[in-house]
Design a protein around this motif. Structure first.
Motif, PDB file in Angstrom:
ATOM      1  N   ARG A  75      25.555 -46.061 -29.344  1.00 56.65           N
ATOM      2  CA  ARG A  75      24.801 -47.305 -29.169  1.00 56.65           C
ATOM      3  C   ARG A  75      25.264 -48.364 -30.167  1.00 56.65           C
ATOM      4  O   ARG A  75      25.426 -49.538 -29.816  1.00 56.65           O
ATOM      5  CB  ARG A  75      23.297 -47.019 -29.341  1.00 56.65           C
ATOM      6  CG  ARG A  75      22.420 -48.207 -29.138  1.00 56.65           C
ATOM      7  CD  ARG A  75      22.476 -48.700 -27.719  1.00 56.65           C
ATOM      8  NE  ARG A  75      21.604 -49.839 -27.535  1.00 56.65           N
ATOM      9  CZ  ARG A  75      21.205 -50.285 -26.374  1.00 56.65           C
ATOM     10  NH1 ARG A  75      21.577 -49.685 -25.272  1.00 56.65           N
ATOM     11  NH2 ARG A  75      20.432 -51.320 -26.299  1.00 56.65           N
ATOM     12  N   GLU A  76      25.495 -47.966 -31.416  1.00 56.74           N
ATOM     13  CA  GLU A  76      25.965 -48.903 -32.439  1.00 56.74           C
ATOM     14  C   GLU A  76      27.339 -49.456 -32.083  1.00 56.74           C
ATOM     15  O   GLU A  76      27.594 -50.654 -32.234  1.00 56.74           O
ATOM     16  CB  GLU A  76      26.002 -48.228 -33.806  1.00 56.74           C
ATOM     17  CG  GLU A  76      24.628 -47.959 -34.384  1.00 56.74           C
ATOM     18  CD  GLU A  76      24.679 -47.136 -35.654  1.00 56.74           C
ATOM     19  OE1 GLU A  76      25.797 -46.766 -36.097  1.00 56.74           O
ATOM     20  OE2 GLU A  76      23.605 -46.857 -36.198  1.00 56.74           O
ATOM     21  N   GLN A  77      28.224 -48.588 -31.598  1.00 56.76           N
ATOM     22  CA  GLN A  77      29.554 -49.042 -31.201  1.00 56.76           C
ATOM     23  C   GLN A  77      29.469 -50.006 -30.019  1.00 56.76           C
ATOM     24  O   GLN A  77      30.176 -51.004 -29.959  1.00 56.76           O
ATOM     25  CB  GLN A  77      30.440 -47.848 -30.846  1.00 56.76           C
ATOM     26  CG  GLN A  77      30.803 -46.999 -32.045  1.00 56.76           C
ATOM     27  CD  GLN A  77      31.526 -45.733 -31.655  1.00 56.76           C
ATOM     28  OE1 GLN A  77      31.650 -45.402 -30.474  1.00 56.76           O
ATOM     29  NE2 GLN A  77      32.003 -45.003 -32.655  1.00 56.76           N
ATOM     30  N   TYR A  78      28.578 -49.692 -29.080  1.00 54.79           N
ATOM     31  CA  TYR A  78      28.373 -50.573 -27.930  1.00 54.79           C
ATOM     32  C   TYR A  78      27.867 -51.935 -28.377  1.00 54.79           C
ATOM     33  O   TYR A  78      28.358 -52.968 -27.915  1.00 54.79           O
ATOM     34  CB  TYR A  78      27.389 -49.930 -26.952  1.00 54.79           C
ATOM     35  CG  TYR A  78      26.841 -50.902 -25.938  1.00 54.79           C
ATOM     36  CD1 TYR A  78      27.610 -51.318 -24.860  1.00 54.79           C
ATOM     37  CD2 TYR A  78      25.557 -51.411 -26.058  1.00 54.79           C
ATOM     38  CE1 TYR A  78      27.114 -52.230 -23.938  1.00 54.79           C
ATOM     39  CE2 TYR A  78      25.054 -52.317 -25.140  1.00 54.79           C
ATOM     40  CZ  TYR A  78      25.831 -52.719 -24.084  1.00 54.79           C
ATOM     41  OH  TYR A  78      25.338 -53.616 -23.180  1.00 54.79           O
ATOM     42  N   GLU A  79      26.885 -51.939 -29.267  1.00 53.59           N
ATOM     43  CA  GLU A  79      26.323 -53.205 -29.751  1.00 53.59           C
ATOM     44  C   GLU A  79      27.386 -54.027 -30.478  1.00 53.59           C
ATOM     45  O   GLU A  79      27.442 -55.244 -30.335  1.00 53.59           O
ATOM     46  CB  GLU A  79      25.134 -52.939 -30.678  1.00 53.59           C
ATOM     47  CG  GLU A  79      23.931 -52.337 -29.979  1.00 53.59           C
ATOM     48  CD  GLU A  79      23.250 -53.285 -29.037  1.00 53.59           C
ATOM     49  OE1 GLU A  79      23.416 -54.512 -29.171  1.00 53.59           O
ATOM     50  OE2 GLU A  79      22.522 -52.803 -28.145  1.00 53.59           O
ATOM     51  N   ALA A  80      28.255 -53.375 -31.241  1.00 54.77           N
ATOM     52  CA  ALA A  80      29.317 -54.083 -31.961  1.00 54.77           C
ATOM     53  C   ALA A  80      30.319 -54.690 -30.976  1.00 54.77           C
ATOM     54  O   ALA A  80      30.736 -55.848 -31.133  1.00 54.77           O
ATOM     55  CB  ALA A  80      30.028 -53.137 -32.923  1.00 54.77           C
TER      56      ALA A  80
END
Length: 46
Positions: A10-15
């Protein structure tokens, strides 16, 4: 273990999404770099 994986994804997606939105909002700047072909035909008769 699975929760940590999902959080990282999720963090990678948001970035990636933030970077995409920033690029979309501001666009790519046009390069002022010359291609090197300028002036090659100067002085030549065609």
């Amino acid at each position: 273990m699975a929760d940590n994986y999902l959080e990282r994804q999720r963090e990678q997606y948001e970035a990636r999404k933030a970077a995409w939105e920033h690029a979309k909002r501001f666009g790519k700047k046009k390069s002022l770099k010359k291609t090197g072909n300028e002036g090659k035909n100067e002085g030549k008769r065609l």
